[in-house]
Scaffold this motif. Structure first.
Motif, PDB file in Angstrom:
ATOM      1  N   GLY B 141       4.027  -3.774 -13.120  1.00 50.67           N
ATOM      2  CA  GLY B 141       4.062  -2.303 -13.385  1.00 50.67           C
ATOM      3  C   GLY B 141       3.663  -1.351 -12.435  1.00 50.67           C
ATOM      4  O   GLY B 141       3.085  -0.291 -12.743  1.00 50.67           O
ATOM      5  N   LEU B 142       3.500  -1.827 -11.045  1.00 46.84           N
ATOM      6  CA  LEU B 142       2.910  -0.799 -10.107  1.00 46.84           C
ATOM      7  C   LEU B 142       4.106   0.213  -9.967  1.00 46.84           C
ATOM      8  O   LEU B 142       5.131  -0.140  -9.674  1.00 46.84           O
ATOM      9  N   SER B 143       3.588   1.432  -9.555  1.00 46.29           N
ATOM     10  CA  SER B 143       4.535   2.286  -9.345  1.00 46.29           C
ATOM     11  C   SER B 143       5.207   2.347  -7.921  1.00 46.29           C
ATOM     12  O   SER B 143       4.523   1.569  -6.992  1.00 46.29           O
ATOM     13  N   LYS B 144       5.953   3.053  -7.720  1.00 45.34           N
ATOM     14  CA  LYS B 144       6.793   2.814  -6.322  1.00 45.34           C
ATOM     15  C   LYS B 144       5.955   3.077  -5.382  1.00 45.34           C
ATOM     16  O   LYS B 144       5.853   2.586  -4.058  1.00 45.34           O
ATOM     17  N   PHE B 145       4.990   4.290  -5.575  1.00 46.42           N
ATOM     18  CA  PHE B 145       4.359   4.511  -4.489  1.00 46.42           C
ATOM     19  C   PHE B 145       3.044   3.549  -4.162  1.00 46.42           C
ATOM     20  O   PHE B 145       2.757   3.323  -3.003  1.00 46.42           O
ATOM     21  N   GLN B 146       2.505   2.959  -5.297  1.00 47.63           N
ATOM     22  CA  GLN B 146       1.534   1.638  -5.180  1.00 47.63           C
ATOM     23  C   GLN B 146       2.118   0.503  -4.489  1.00 47.63           C
ATOM     24  O   GLN B 146       1.385   0.065  -3.527  1.00 47.63           O
ATOM     25  N   ILE B 147       3.428   0.200  -4.707  1.00 49.52           N
ATOM     26  CA  ILE B 147       3.989  -0.892  -3.912  1.00 49.52           C
ATOM     27  C   ILE B 147       4.142  -0.529  -2.583  1.00 49.52           C
ATOM     28  O   ILE B 147       3.833  -1.423  -1.740  1.00 49.52           O
ATOM     29  N   PHE B 148       4.500   0.755  -2.322  1.00 51.73           N
ATOM     30  CA  PHE B 148       4.580   1.004  -0.798  1.00 51.73           C
ATOM     31  C   PHE B 148       3.191   1.198  -0.123  1.00 51.73           C
ATOM     32  O   PHE B 148       3.293   0.350   0.953  1.00 51.73           O
ATOM     33  N   TYR B 149       2.334   1.472  -0.820  1.00 52.74           N
ATOM     34  CA  TYR B 149       1.060   1.792  -0.089  1.00 52.74           C
ATOM     35  C   TYR B 149       0.188   0.525  -0.074  1.00 52.74           C
ATOM     36  O   TYR B 149      -0.603   0.161   1.020  1.00 52.74           O
ATOM     37  N   LYS B 150       0.123  -0.247  -1.352  1.00 56.26           N
ATOM     38  CA  LYS B 150      -0.583  -1.342  -1.193  1.00 56.26           C
ATOM     39  C   LYS B 150      -0.075  -2.498  -1.071  1.00 56.26           C
ATOM     40  O   LYS B 150      -0.661  -3.519  -0.453  1.00 56.26           O
ATOM     41  N   ILE B 151       1.088  -2.835  -1.000  1.00 55.95           N
ATOM     42  CA  ILE B 151       1.877  -4.043  -0.772  1.00 55.95           C
ATOM     43  C   ILE B 151       2.586  -4.105   0.481  1.00 55.95           C
ATOM     44  O   ILE B 151       2.471  -4.822   1.345  1.00 55.95           O
ATOM     45  N   LEU B 152       3.565  -3.153   0.618  1.00 57.04           N
ATOM     46  CA  LEU B 152       4.135  -3.102   1.768  1.00 57.04           C
ATOM     47  C   LEU B 152       3.459  -2.389   3.059  1.00 57.04           C
ATOM     48  O   LEU B 152       3.719  -3.462   4.071  1.00 57.04           O
TER      49      LEU B 152
END
Lengths: 225, 233
Positions: B141-152
């Motif tokens: 349930g991570l938001s797109k921004f979170q995925i980008f910022y925290k994972i990618l």
């Protein structure tokens, strides 16, 4: 868009391409020898020879090509002693100065490419040659060099393209190569975009040819699976 | 042969001029590298997206700029930059004369060149991330921004740092070419000093030493960054 200018400048630029190609082929030819020599020196066990070869490639890869050309063209002429030797015949010509700089520069990069290619040869191949009773010299010429050449083809193809782009710096020492003529036409007509499209197109075409020749060679000399 | 008193600070030597020129080289390199990475993020994204049109634009850009000498690109922007900006300004209703300063031209030119290399580095780094991680993040349930910022971003950075380090070294050396725009960086300063003292050998050799020093120091710094970002691997 001034199509007439593009049309009239094309033959002039094509004529200048000959200078670019000459600079490129001559410096690549000599650069390959220097590269091979220094790659062999790098593999030498003697620490001084080794360090010397490393220093050469470090200095030439760590400084811009433009500085190297300027040191050779403007700098070396200043040494009084050189002016009295036969070297002065070569060093007073911008053409030869550019070639010396390009050769030494590409030699440094080529030596790194070949060195890593030599190092990736599996020791088993050399051992197999030895156990067949082949002399060290023949192993080097008939086994190590052909494998190293095959191994370094992709990287060397990049180096050729980088060198082709590097020859544009010859225009800074008054040589009228493709970039030199393009700059001259731009500064006289003040139509940068049109000239850029034509000159850039010629450069891209050369890149395209080199890229495909290397690809073909890679395929031709690939290992039999 | 070498007269080092030419490098004293103040009016008698060229020391302070060279210090400022070196800082200018570093400034231009940092700004161009930053602009390059900024463009590269979009270009790499355009290469990876499903749109054929965006793929084409991005591939066209990197192929063309990498196949043409840096000097020619700099000449194009140096001679043609103002005209393009003025035409753009006209669209927005401004009809005056605009002249770009040498610094802007240099940063834009080197940035555009540097971006093509960074694009390939970022694209490769992005591709090395396991798809499953993004899917896992989505399921959590991570938001797109979170995925980008925290994972990618952290992982792309780790994979991209050695490659971006190489791009930095190339960019640093490419800044020597912007001396043709008249911006006083190391190369231009050596040209001025060599012309006024008639000692080109000394000043161009000094420039070479400065560039070697810069590339050496950046190599040390990049190695440190690599260690920092691969912590835990």
């Amino acid at each position: 868009m001034d199509f007439e200018l593009m049309f009239t400048s094309f033959p002039k630029l094509l004529g200048a391409t000959v200078v670019t190609l000459k600079l490129l082929t001559v410096s690549l030819f000599f650069g390959l020898f220097i590269g091979l020599l220094f790659a062999i020196l790098r593999l030498n066990k003697n620490i001084f020879i080794n360090k010397f070869a490393y220093g050469y490639s470090y200095v030439f890869r760590g400084t811009p090509l433009l500085v190297q050309i300027f040191i050779i063209y403007f700098g070396l002429g200043q040494i009084e002693y050189l002016r009295s030797t036969f070297l002065w015949v070569i060093l007073k010509e911008p053409y030869w100065c550019a070639i010396i700089a390009f050769t030494l520069n590409t030699g440094a990069y080529t030596s790194e490419i070949l060195r890593s290619a030599f190092q990736t040869i599996k020791p088993g191949i050399i051992e197999a040659g030895k156990s067949l009773g082949i002399s060290n010299k023949i192993i080097f010429y008939k086994i190590q060099i052909p494998i190293a050449i095959r191994q370094s083809l992709p990287a060397y193809g990049n180096e050729i393209i980088l060198m082709m782009k590097g020859t544009s710096l010859a225009s800074t020492v008054t040589l009228m190569d493709l970039t030199g003529v393009a700059k001259y036409i731009i500064s006289t007509t003040f139509k940068p975009i049109e000239v850029f499209i034509v000159a850039g197109g010629i450069y891209l075409f050369m890149t395209f040819i080199i890229h495909n020749v290397i690809k073909y060679l890679e395929k031709k000399y690939s290992f039999q699976q | 042969m070498f007269k080092f008193e030419k490098l004293i600070f103040g009016d008698l030597g060229w020391g302070d001029e060279f210090l400022i020129a070196t800082l200018m080289t570093i400034m231009v390199s940092i700004c161009s590298m930053g602009l390059g990475i900024f463009i590269a993020i979009f270009a790499a994204w355009a290469k990876l997206t499903l749109s054929k049109f965006l793929n084409f634009i991005s591939n066209f850009y990197t192929t063309v700029v990498r196949g043409i000498p840096e000097l020619l690109v700099i000449y194009l922007i140096f001679f043609g930059g103002s005209a393009v900006v003025m035409k753009l300004a006209k669209v927005f209703g401004y009809n005056g004369y605009i002249e770009l300063n040498a610094f802007t031209i240099s940063v834009v030119a080197i940035g555009i060149i540097s971006a093509t290399y960074s694009t390939e580095v970022l694209r490769a780094a992005f591709l090395s991330i396991d798809r499953g991680q993004i899917e896992a993040a989505k399921t959590l349930g991570l938001s797109k921004f979170q995925i980008f910022y925290k994972i990618l971003v952290p992982q792309v950075l780790r994979h991209a740092i050695p490659g971006l380090g190489n791009v930095w070294q190339v960019t640093l050396k490419d800044t020597s070419l912007i001396s043709v725009t008249g911006l006083v960086e190391i190369m231009r300063q050596s040209y001025i000093a060599a012309g006024s003292t008639r000692d080109p050998l000394f000043f161009y050799s000094f420039a070479a030493v400065l560039y070697l020093l810069l590339t050496y120091l950046s190599m040390k710094l990049i190695n440190r960054l690599e260690v920092k970002y691969s912590r835990g691997y």
